[in-house]
Write a protein that holds these residues in place. Structure first.
Motif, PDB file in Angstrom:
ATOM      1  N   LEU A 153     -35.698 -27.317 -36.703  1.00 32.73           N
ATOM      2  CA  LEU A 153     -35.622 -28.763 -36.463  1.00 32.73           C
ATOM      3  C   LEU A 153     -36.413 -29.514 -37.530  1.00 32.73           C
ATOM      4  CD1 LEU A 153     -35.945 -28.998 -32.573  1.00 32.73           C
ATOM      5  CD2 LEU A 153     -33.999 -29.755 -33.974  1.00 32.73           C
ATOM      6  N   ILE A 154     -37.584 -28.990 -37.864  1.00 29.96           N
ATOM      7  CA  ILE A 154     -38.408 -29.627 -38.894  1.00 29.96           C
ATOM      8  C   ILE A 154     -37.746 -29.515 -40.264  1.00 29.96           C
ATOM      9  CG2 ILE A 154     -40.596 -29.476 -40.158  1.00 29.96           C
ATOM     10  CD1 ILE A 154     -41.884 -28.731 -37.396  1.00 29.96           C
ATOM     11  N   THR A 155     -37.270 -28.318 -40.615  1.00 28.69           N
ATOM     12  CA  THR A 155     -36.690 -28.183 -41.954  1.00 28.69           C
ATOM     13  C   THR A 155     -35.413 -29.012 -42.101  1.00 28.69           C
ATOM     14  OG1 THR A 155     -35.481 -26.137 -41.424  1.00 28.69           O
ATOM     15  CG2 THR A 155     -37.693 -25.911 -42.378  1.00 28.69           C
ATOM     16  N   LEU A 156     -34.691 -29.238 -41.024  1.00 30.37           N
ATOM     17  CA  LEU A 156     -33.504 -30.093 -41.123  1.00 30.37           C
ATOM     18  C   LEU A 156     -33.870 -31.552 -41.382  1.00 30.37           C
ATOM     19  CD1 LEU A 156     -31.133 -28.438 -38.529  1.00 30.37           C
ATOM     20  CD2 LEU A 156     -30.719 -28.705 -40.985  1.00 30.37           C
ATOM     21  N   THR A 157     -35.091 -31.958 -41.029  1.00 32.01           N
ATOM     22  CA  THR A 157     -35.500 -33.327 -41.358  1.00 32.01           C
ATOM     23  C   THR A 157     -35.667 -33.490 -42.870  1.00 32.01           C
ATOM     24  OG1 THR A 157     -37.914 -32.984 -41.185  1.00 32.01           O
ATOM     25  CG2 THR A 157     -36.719 -33.590 -39.144  1.00 32.01           C
ATOM     26  N   PHE A 158     -35.901 -32.387 -43.590  1.00 35.50           N
ATOM     27  CA  PHE A 158     -35.999 -32.442 -45.052  1.00 35.50           C
ATOM     28  C   PHE A 158     -34.684 -32.935 -45.656  1.00 35.50           C
ATOM     29  CE2 PHE A 158     -39.085 -28.552 -45.092  1.00 35.50           C
ATOM     30  CZ  PHE A 158     -40.073 -29.313 -44.501  1.00 35.50           C
ATOM     31  N   PHE A 159     -33.606 -32.702 -44.943  1.00 36.90           N
ATOM     32  CA  PHE A 159     -32.286 -33.149 -45.380  1.00 36.90           C
ATOM     33  C   PHE A 159     -32.288 -34.651 -45.626  1.00 36.90           C
ATOM     34  CE2 PHE A 159     -28.070 -31.502 -45.799  1.00 36.90           C
ATOM     35  CZ  PHE A 159     -27.214 -32.562 -45.553  1.00 36.90           C
ATOM     36  N   PHE A 160     -33.074 -35.377 -44.845  1.00 41.79           N
ATOM     37  CA  PHE A 160     -33.130 -36.837 -44.940  1.00 41.79           C
ATOM     38  C   PHE A 160     -34.302 -37.343 -45.777  1.00 41.79           C
ATOM     39  CE2 PHE A 160     -31.152 -35.602 -40.923  1.00 41.79           C
ATOM     40  CZ  PHE A 160     -29.884 -36.133 -41.138  1.00 41.79           C
ATOM     41  N   SER A 161     -35.325 -36.515 -45.971  1.00 38.19           N
ATOM     42  CA  SER A 161     -36.521 -37.000 -46.668  1.00 38.19           C
ATOM     43  C   SER A 161     -36.664 -36.484 -48.097  1.00 38.19           C
ATOM     44  CB  SER A 161     -37.773 -36.633 -45.863  1.00 38.19           C
ATOM     45  OG  SER A 161     -37.925 -35.228 -45.755  1.00 38.19           O
ATOM     46  N   THR A 162     -35.918 -35.458 -48.467  1.00 38.79           N
ATOM     47  CA  THR A 162     -36.065 -34.871 -49.795  1.00 38.79           C
ATOM     48  C   THR A 162     -35.111 -35.533 -50.787  1.00 38.79           C
ATOM     49  OG1 THR A 162     -36.660 -32.754 -48.790  1.00 38.79           O
ATOM     50  CG2 THR A 162     -36.020 -32.698 -51.102  1.00 38.79           C
ATOM     51  N   PRO A 163     -35.642 -36.040 -51.879  1.00 40.31           N
ATOM     52  CA  PRO A 163     -34.769 -36.628 -52.902  1.00 40.31           C
ATOM     53  C   PRO A 163     -33.817 -35.577 -53.479  1.00 40.31           C
ATOM     54  CG  PRO A 163     -37.069 -37.195 -53.307  1.00 40.31           C
ATOM     55  CD  PRO A 163     -37.053 -36.159 -52.218  1.00 40.31           C
ATOM     56  N   GLY A 164     -32.610 -36.000 -53.826  1.00 42.80           N
ATOM     57  CA  GLY A 164     -31.648 -35.108 -54.462  1.00 42.80           C
ATOM     58  C   GLY A 164     -30.709 -34.396 -53.516  1.00 42.80           C
ATOM     59  N   VAL A 165     -30.801 -34.660 -52.212  1.00 50.15           N
ATOM     60  CA  VAL A 165     -29.897 -34.002 -51.267  1.00 50.15           C
ATOM     61  C   VAL A 165     -28.469 -34.533 -51.445  1.00 50.15           C
ATOM     62  CG1 VAL A 165     -29.313 -33.711 -48.824  1.00 50.15           C
ATOM     63  CG2 VAL A 165     -31.670 -33.397 -49.590  1.00 50.15           C
ATOM     64  N   ALA A 166     -28.325 -35.838 -51.519  1.00 51.18           N
ATOM     65  CA  ALA A 166     -27.002 -36.435 -51.745  1.00 51.18           C
ATOM     66  C   ALA A 166     -26.653 -36.279 -53.221  1.00 51.18           C
ATOM     67  CB  ALA A 166     -27.009 -37.901 -51.340  1.00 51.18           C
ATOM     68  N   GLU A 167     -25.433 -35.911 -53.503  1.00 53.38           N
ATOM     69  CA  GLU A 167     -24.992 -35.695 -54.885  1.00 53.38           C
ATOM     70  C   GLU A 167     -24.294 -36.938 -55.421  1.00 53.38           C
ATOM     71  OE1 GLU A 167     -24.698 -34.661 -58.385  1.00 53.38           O
ATOM     72  OE2 GLU A 167     -25.679 -33.197 -57.084  1.00 53.38           O
ATOM     73  N   ALA A 168     -25.000 -37.674 -56.244  1.00 52.88           N
ATOM     74  CA  ALA A 168     -24.505 -38.950 -56.777  1.00 52.88           C
ATOM     75  C   ALA A 168     -23.230 -38.778 -57.594  1.00 52.88           C
ATOM     76  CB  ALA A 168     -25.585 -39.617 -57.610  1.00 52.88           C
ATOM     77  N   THR A 169     -23.132 -37.685 -58.383  1.00 56.15           N
ATOM     78  CA  THR A 169     -21.962 -37.495 -59.238  1.00 56.15           C
ATOM     79  C   THR A 169     -20.691 -37.203 -58.450  1.00 56.15           C
ATOM     80  OG1 THR A 169     -22.404 -35.139 -59.558  1.00 56.15           O
ATOM     81  CG2 THR A 169     -23.385 -36.673 -61.146  1.00 56.15           C
ATOM     82  N   ALA A 170     -20.846 -36.850 -57.178  1.00 63.14           N
ATOM     83  CA  ALA A 170     -19.695 -36.592 -56.309  1.00 63.14           C
ATOM     84  C   ALA A 170     -19.483 -37.745 -55.326  1.00 63.14           C
ATOM     85  CB  ALA A 170     -19.882 -35.281 -55.558  1.00 63.14           C
ATOM     86  N   GLY A 171     -20.134 -38.868 -55.572  1.00 64.59           N
ATOM     87  CA  GLY A 171     -19.949 -40.036 -54.721  1.00 64.59           C
ATOM     88  C   GLY A 171     -21.054 -40.256 -53.711  1.00 64.59           C
ATOM     89  N   GLY A 172     -22.102 -39.468 -53.762  1.00 63.75           N
ATOM     90  CA  GLY A 172     -23.205 -39.625 -52.807  1.00 63.75           C
ATOM     91  C   GLY A 172     -22.862 -39.018 -51.453  1.00 63.75           C
ATOM     92  N   PHE A 173     -23.734 -39.258 -50.497  1.00 64.43           N
ATOM     93  CA  PHE A 173     -23.559 -38.683 -49.163  1.00 64.43           C
ATOM     94  C   PHE A 173     -22.212 -39.119 -48.596  1.00 64.43           C
ATOM     95  CE2 PHE A 173     -24.182 -38.169 -44.627  1.00 64.43           C
ATOM     96  CZ  PHE A 173     -24.789 -36.937 -44.577  1.00 64.43           C
ATOM     97  N   PRO A 174     -21.421 -38.232 -48.008  1.00 68.04           N
ATOM     98  CA  PRO A 174     -21.748 -36.907 -47.490  1.00 68.04           C
ATOM     99  C   PRO A 174     -21.667 -35.762 -48.494  1.00 68.04           C
ATOM    100  CG  PRO A 174     -19.535 -37.425 -46.816  1.00 68.04           C
ATOM    101  CD  PRO A 174     -20.051 -38.620 -47.594  1.00 68.04           C
ATOM    102  N   ALA A 175     -21.353 -36.036 -49.753  1.00 65.65           N
ATOM    103  CA  ALA A 175     -21.398 -34.978 -50.759  1.00 65.65           C
ATOM    104  C   ALA A 175     -22.857 -34.582 -50.959  1.00 65.65           C
ATOM    105  CB  ALA A 175     -20.791 -35.467 -52.069  1.00 65.65           C
ATOM    106  N   ILE A 176     -23.129 -33.272 -50.870  1.00 58.81           N
ATOM    107  CA  ILE A 176     -24.516 -32.818 -51.006  1.00 58.81           C
ATOM    108  C   ILE A 176     -24.643 -31.864 -52.184  1.00 58.81           C
ATOM    109  CG2 ILE A 176     -25.194 -33.214 -48.614  1.00 58.81           C
ATOM    110  CD1 ILE A 176     -24.729 -30.247 -48.056  1.00 58.81           C
ATOM    111  N   SER A 177     -25.816 -31.858 -52.754  1.00 58.47           N
ATOM    112  CA  SER A 177     -26.124 -30.989 -53.888  1.00 58.47           C
ATOM    113  C   SER A 177     -26.227 -29.540 -53.419  1.00 58.47           C
ATOM    114  CB  SER A 177     -27.450 -31.424 -54.510  1.00 58.47           C
ATOM    115  OG  SER A 177     -28.490 -31.320 -53.546  1.00 58.47           O
ATOM    116  N   ALA A 178     -26.072 -28.621 -54.377  1.00 56.77           N
ATOM    117  CA  ALA A 178     -26.262 -27.200 -54.050  1.00 56.77           C
ATOM    118  C   ALA A 178     -27.722 -26.959 -53.682  1.00 56.77           C
ATOM    119  CB  ALA A 178     -25.840 -26.327 -55.224  1.00 56.77           C
ATOM    120  N   ILE A 179     -28.618 -27.458 -54.528  1.00 58.87           N
ATOM    121  CA  ILE A 179     -30.055 -27.384 -54.273  1.00 58.87           C
ATOM    122  C   ILE A 179     -30.571 -28.805 -54.370  1.00 58.87           C
ATOM    123  CG2 ILE A 179     -32.280 -26.467 -55.060  1.00 58.87           C
ATOM    124  CD1 ILE A 179     -30.495 -24.221 -54.143  1.00 58.87           C
TER     125      ILE A 179
END
Length: 168
Positions: free
Chosen positions: A109-135
């Protein structure tokens, strides 16, 4: 939940649905994950690898302030190894079956919150969220499956109060 004298609130998860159930696979897979990841937290490589997740987390950033990068990693490592130990003991002790599964669920539950707080999760070159980066995006998304495994083990470890809901 009312507990009768001959009824315990916890049980070994695998015994809830059969002694050789798929829950045993979930338990031991989680044990491997927690042993491996927990042991890695004692290396500088892993401490530096998780630092961006920790520093950007509103839940965990205090660890760096209090313990530093490596110290925070040590704390997390001890918690992860403790979770592995509880899961292992839980294969034979009912209360630890529930405790280990709850600790595991809390971790994911805690590590899934990183999905929202860590920079670089959304992939801008693919249009942003819901597109997500590999890392780190896809790396974090796998924790959804680990959370589901943890919750499945936890639910099977907590005995129901209805006698007709219990399996023989």
């Amino acid at each position: 939940m009312k507990i009768h004298a001959n009824q315990r609130p916890f049980q070994i998860a695998e015994r809830n649905v059969g002694s050789l159930s798929s829950l045993a696979l979930l338990r031991w897979a989680l044990v491997v994950v927690f042993l491996w990841f927990g042991a890695m937290k004692f290396t500088a490589y892993e401490a530096n690898g998780i630092a961006p997740f920790i520093i950007n987390s509103p839940i965990m950033s205090w660890l760096h302030s209090l313990f530093g990068v490596q110290g925070a990693s040590y704390v997390i490592g001890v918690l992860e190894l403790s979770t592995a130990a509880a899961l292992i003991i839980g294969a034979v002790q009912p209360v630890f079956s529930a405790l280990g599964a709850a600790m595991s669920a809390a971790t994911y539950l805690i590590t899934l919150t990183f999905f929202f707080s860590t920079p670089g999760v959304a992939e801008a070159t693919a249009g942003g969220f819901p597109a997500i980066s590999a890392i780190p995006g896809q790396f974090l998304l796998k924790d959804l499956v680990l959370l589901a495994a943890s919750i499945s083990l936890l639910l099977a470890s907590v005995q129901t109060s209805r006698p007709d809901a219990r399996k023989s």
